[in-house]
Design an enzyme around this catalytic site. Structure first.
Site, PDB file in Angstrom:
ATOM      1  N   HIS A  81     -29.134  13.580  35.801  1.00  0.00           N
ATOM      2  CA  HIS A  81     -28.282  14.676  35.364  1.00  0.00           C
ATOM      3  C   HIS A  81     -29.023  16.005  35.494  1.00  0.00           C
ATOM      4  O   HIS A  81     -30.258  16.047  35.524  1.00  0.00           O
ATOM      5  CB  HIS A  81     -27.840  14.447  33.923  1.00  0.00           C
ATOM      6  CG  HIS A  81     -26.822  13.358  33.799  1.00  0.00           C
ATOM      7  ND1 HIS A  81     -26.188  13.067  32.623  1.00  0.00           N
ATOM      8  CD2 HIS A  81     -26.323  12.491  34.714  1.00  0.00           C
ATOM      9  CE1 HIS A  81     -25.331  12.077  32.799  1.00  0.00           C
ATOM     10  NE2 HIS A  81     -25.409  11.699  34.074  1.00  0.00           N
ATOM     11  N   GLU A  83     -29.455  18.391  33.360  1.00  0.00           N
ATOM     12  CA  GLU A  83     -30.328  18.657  32.210  1.00  0.00           C
ATOM     13  C   GLU A  83     -31.643  17.898  32.356  1.00  0.00           C
ATOM     14  O   GLU A  83     -32.716  18.437  32.075  1.00  0.00           O
ATOM     15  CB  GLU A  83     -29.644  18.221  30.906  1.00  0.00           C
ATOM     16  CG  GLU A  83     -28.288  18.837  30.665  1.00  0.00           C
ATOM     17  CD  GLU A  83     -27.130  17.977  31.168  1.00  0.00           C
ATOM     18  OE1 GLU A  83     -26.087  17.930  30.481  1.00  0.00           O
ATOM     19  OE2 GLU A  83     -27.243  17.360  32.245  1.00  0.00           O
ATOM     20  N   CYS A 109     -24.590  14.570  27.982  1.00  0.00           N
ATOM     21  CA  CYS A 109     -24.289  13.188  27.592  1.00  0.00           C
ATOM     22  C   CYS A 109     -25.278  12.759  26.506  1.00  0.00           C
ATOM     23  O   CYS A 109     -26.190  13.505  26.150  1.00  0.00           O
ATOM     24  CB  CYS A 109     -24.402  12.273  28.811  1.00  0.00           C
ATOM     25  SG  CYS A 109     -26.111  12.012  29.367  1.00  0.00           S
ATOM     26  N   CYS A 112     -29.030  12.723  27.838  1.00  0.00           N
ATOM     27  CA  CYS A 112     -29.560  14.086  27.951  1.00  0.00           C
ATOM     28  C   CYS A 112     -29.748  14.706  26.571  1.00  0.00           C
ATOM     29  O   CYS A 112     -30.721  15.428  26.334  1.00  0.00           O
ATOM     30  CB  CYS A 112     -28.637  14.950  28.803  1.00  0.00           C
ATOM     31  SG  CYS A 112     -28.653  14.481  30.544  1.00  0.00           S
TER      32      CYS A 112
END
Length: 154
Positions: A81, A83, A109, A112
């Site tokens: 991801h 992040e 999410c 993260c």
């Protein structure tokens, strides 16, 4: 002489996250993230596979092939991801992100969010929703400010 409205800091950084997201090779969702402290960009990240591996745009998406809905079974995705990539870049180059603000095109999410907590990030400002209520709960429990851009100014 034309006077163009100067963007606020939040608007400025959110526009940059949208530009960063354009580097994504994910077939499902283009996500960008930046880490900022004292109005300075520390790191950027976008979603995609680990360095040197084929991109989803080249090999396809296993989650799509299996019909897995958004927000589920992230562990079988070949990509990281945005992040995660921003946090990893900071670690790779020795940049402290403690007390920084994460600007992101989408709500983080759960995975993260756990990384955000342990990395010492103090605030998350995001643009689009993501179907993960547990992520919201743990960020709240950790007292990390989670702000949907446009709903409340940071």
């Amino acid at each position: 002489m034309t006077t163009e409205k100067r963007p606020s800091w939040d608007e400025y950084f959110m526009q940059i996250t949208q530009l960063v997201a354009k580097r994504s090779t994910c077939l499902r969702r283009k996500v960008g993230a930046i880490l900022v402290r004292d109005k300075r960009i520390l790191c950027t990240g976008y979603n995609g596979p680990p360095r040197g591996l084929a991109h989803c745009s080249e090999v396809g998406c296993l989650r799509d092939k299996l019909g897995i809905p958004s927000g589920e079974r992230q562990e079988i995705c070949r990509g990281l991801h945005a992040e995660q990539n921003a946090i990893i870049q900071a670690a790779l180059y020795g940049i402290s992100i403690k007390d920084s603000i994460l600007y992101c095109t989408h709500q983080p999410c759960i995975t993260c969010s756990k990384m955000i907590i342990n990395a010492g990030i103090k605030k998350v400002i995001f643009l689009g929703d993501y179907p993960d209520p547990l992520a919201r709960e743990i960020l709240k429990e950790a007292k990390i400010e989670l702000i949907k851009y446009g709903e409340k100014n940071a």
